[in-house]
Scaffold this motif. Structure first.
Motif, PDB file in Angstrom:
ATOM      1  N   SER A  39       0.922  -1.160  -0.072  1.00 16.15           N
ATOM      2  CA  SER A  39       0.004   0.254   0.078  1.00 16.15           C
ATOM      3  C   SER A  39       0.673   1.264   0.055  1.00 16.15           C
ATOM      4  N   ALA A  40       0.086   1.970  -0.209  1.00 18.62           N
ATOM      5  CA  ALA A  40       0.587   3.707  -0.048  1.00 18.62           C
ATOM      6  C   ALA A  40       1.226   3.666   1.667  1.00 18.62           C
ATOM      7  N   THR A  45      -2.103   8.592   0.438  1.00 24.49           N
ATOM      8  CA  THR A  45      -3.806   9.167  -0.823  1.00 24.49           C
ATOM      9  C   THR A  45      -4.406  10.003   0.186  1.00 24.49           C
ATOM     10  N   GLU A 128       1.254   4.848  -4.032  1.00 25.50           N
ATOM     11  CA  GLU A 128       2.007   3.481  -3.817  1.00 25.50           C
ATOM     12  C   GLU A 128       3.216   2.894  -4.623  1.00 25.50           C
ATOM     13  N   PHE A 193      -3.687  -1.884  -5.342  1.00 22.06           N
ATOM     14  CA  PHE A 193      -4.762  -0.625  -5.625  1.00 22.06           C
ATOM     15  C   PHE A 193      -4.099  -0.028  -7.234  1.00 22.06           C
ATOM     16  N   ARG A 206     -10.723   2.646  -2.735  1.00 20.84           N
ATOM     17  CA  ARG A 206     -10.227   2.758  -1.332  1.00 20.84           C
ATOM     18  C   ARG A 206      -9.787   1.353  -0.707  1.00 20.84           C
ATOM     19  N   GLY A 207      -8.825   1.294  -0.895  1.00 20.41           N
ATOM     20  CA  GLY A 207      -8.422   0.117   0.518  1.00 20.41           C
ATOM     21  C   GLY A 207      -8.065  -0.859  -0.797  1.00 20.41           C
ATOM     22  N   GLY A 208      -8.205  -1.132  -1.948  1.00 16.00           N
ATOM     23  CA  GLY A 208      -8.045  -1.819  -2.756  1.00 16.00           C
ATOM     24  C   GLY A 208      -6.421  -3.053  -2.412  1.00 16.00           C
ATOM     25  N   SER A 209      -6.007  -1.948  -1.879  1.00 15.53           N
ATOM     26  CA  SER A 209      -5.074  -2.881  -2.371  1.00 15.53           C
ATOM     27  C   SER A 209      -5.184  -4.790  -1.631  1.00 15.53           C
TER      28      SER A 209
END
Ligand code: ASP
Ligand code: MG
Length: 451
Positions: A39-40, A45, A128, A193, A206-209
């Protein structure tokens, strides 16, 4: 040799301390081919979102301020991680280069005075891009041979740039690209993400990792996905209410979905689906407490024949209990359900028989309940709801349910309308008098899990 996917969330790469912990975990996992999805850094983000929202403002330098914060954060990270000043300068250059290209992108947006979804996705992808670049260089610095893969090469999506759907077929076809890299490297670092549509950057939401990790696993038929986060796993209860809450060892996909429906902050069930449908176990683990065994998410079929078990519980305070008697003059059930949907944020449960309709609902949508409910003769009362989650819970003759019954008998006075309880395969709801929920939850947790 198997393939593992290790995903580190925002808090696990937030600063140099966290990144070193993540490094230790990656370094100790040297028996398998590994895809590390990042993730970032936590909060970045959000900053990029503010950046995209403020960069078109004319007489404001808010966007400059945010750009500087993003820069400062990553340069500090590099400075702390690379203690050899000569090497730090080299890595600093590569991070600076990325930061410069973000500045140029923002300048471009300001000149054109337009922000499309496509460019917004591009801006947000920098979180990311930056975290993976820092981590990749840190691995090199610590002597690990690894490959930095652009996730956009693998995670192809549709063209809904900021909330794209993955294209599973293409992602599966892209496995060859990954396997080719694995011919020369054991370790791949890549972004969560982000994805692509015809080479344009897209985002998985959002939270896509977590979704990315599960999609990479899907692509290569990995043996395991590890989601590294800052909690010990999916917990038996909210540790703020129950300090003795423990991580659940094994949980099914359906149970995760049920928990998330009832409002527990767990992984979004859709995001682990690509892995779980291929029977790839997904483990939730704590970067900052590697002794904890975490929680393993498995497909719902795999526990089908197991004895009934309750794994977790949550408390929903200040809910509504509704009851309506039904007779020949009643309107049809769909009408009443839509009436309830109009009045409440969420219907947690609805059941009916020939004589009554019952509903449990959360939060009124408007400040007061619509008169239509009174007109329709609904009985309305406030309750605290205790929701229990597990497997095969409809087998009511089991020991687990027996224990719950004992609690119910002992605490009848705290329960709403004596003992009210609705059972399904995955959840049991117990209604407590308003205000009694918290104590009852603690009692239930200790009886079911601590004795
Ligand atoms: N960085 C993205 C976000 O904050 C994706 C993620 O962390 O999973 O939503
Ligand atoms: Mg996150």
């Amino acid at each position: 040799m198997g393939i593992k996917v290790l995903k580190f969330g925002g808090t696990s790469v937030a600063n140099s301390y966290a990144m070193q912990k993540a490094f230790d975990i990656v370094a100790s996992n040297n028996k398998d081919k590994t895809i590390v999805v990042l993730s970032a850094c936590s909060g970045i983000t959000d900053k990029l979102i503010s950046l995209s929202e403020t960069c078109l403002q004319k007489n404001s330098n808010e966007y400059e301020k945010i750009l500087n914060e993003i820069e400062k954060h990553h340069l500090k990270l590099v400075f702390e991680l690379f203690w050899d000043p000569d090497k730090a300068t080299t890595y600093m250059k590569s991070i600076n280069f990325i930061l410069q290209s973000l500045r140029q992108l923002i300048e471009g947006v300001r000149i054109l005075d337009e922000l499309t979804a496509k460019v917004k996705a591009e801006i947000l992808s920098y979180g990311e891009i930056l975290s993976t670049n820092v981590f990749y260089h840190y691995l090199l610095f610590r002597g690990f041979l690894c490959f930095l893969l652009d996730a956009r090469e693998i995670i192809e999506t549709d063209n809904f740039h900021t909330n794209a759907k993955p294209n599973l077929l293409k992602i599966e076809q892209n496995r060859e690209k990954i396997l080719k890299i694995f011919q020369n490297y054991d370790l791949i670092v890549t972004q969560g993400f982000i994805g692509s549509w015809k080479k344009e950057t897209t985002l998985l939401g959002r939270g896509g990792s977590d979704f990315s990790a599960s999609l990479f696993a899907y692509s290569v038929d990995a043996d395991e996905v590890q989601i590294w986060t800052d909690v010990d796993g999916i917990m038996s209860a909210d540790p703020r209410l129950i300090p003795s809450a423990k991580p659940i060892k094994t949980i099914t996909m359906d149970e995760v979905a049920e928990l998330s429906f009832f409002g527990a902050k767990v992984l979004h069930p859709e995001t682990v689906k690509p892995a779980v449908i291929k029977n790839i176990p997904v483990k939730v683990l704590n970067t900052f407490n590697t002794d904890s065994l975490g929680t393993t998410i498995v497909s719902s079929n795999s526990l089908r024949n197991h004895a009934p078990t309750i794994n977790s519980m949550i408390l929903l305070e200040n809910c509504y209990f509704l009851k309506k008697s039904l007779d020949l003059n009643s309107k049809n059930i769909a009408y009443y359900i839509s009436l309830l949907n109009d009045n409440f944020d969420k219907l947690l449960k609805i059941s009916f028989n020939q004589n009554y309709l019952y509903a449990i609902a959360k939060g009124e949508k408007y400040t007061s309940i619509d008169e239509s409910l009174t007109t329709e003769d609904f009985f309305v009362d406030r309750v605290d709801v205790l929701a229990f989650f597990g497997n095969n819970l409809s087998k009511t003759d089991s020991r687990t349910i027996g224990k719950l019954m004992k609690i119910i008998t002992k605490h009848g006075d705290k329960l709403f309308n004596h003992f009210y309880f609705i059972v399904s395969e995955k959840s049991i709801l117990l209604l407590a008098e308003q205000g009694e929920g918290k104590l009852l939850l603690q009692e239930c947790h200790s009886t079911l899990f601590e004795q």
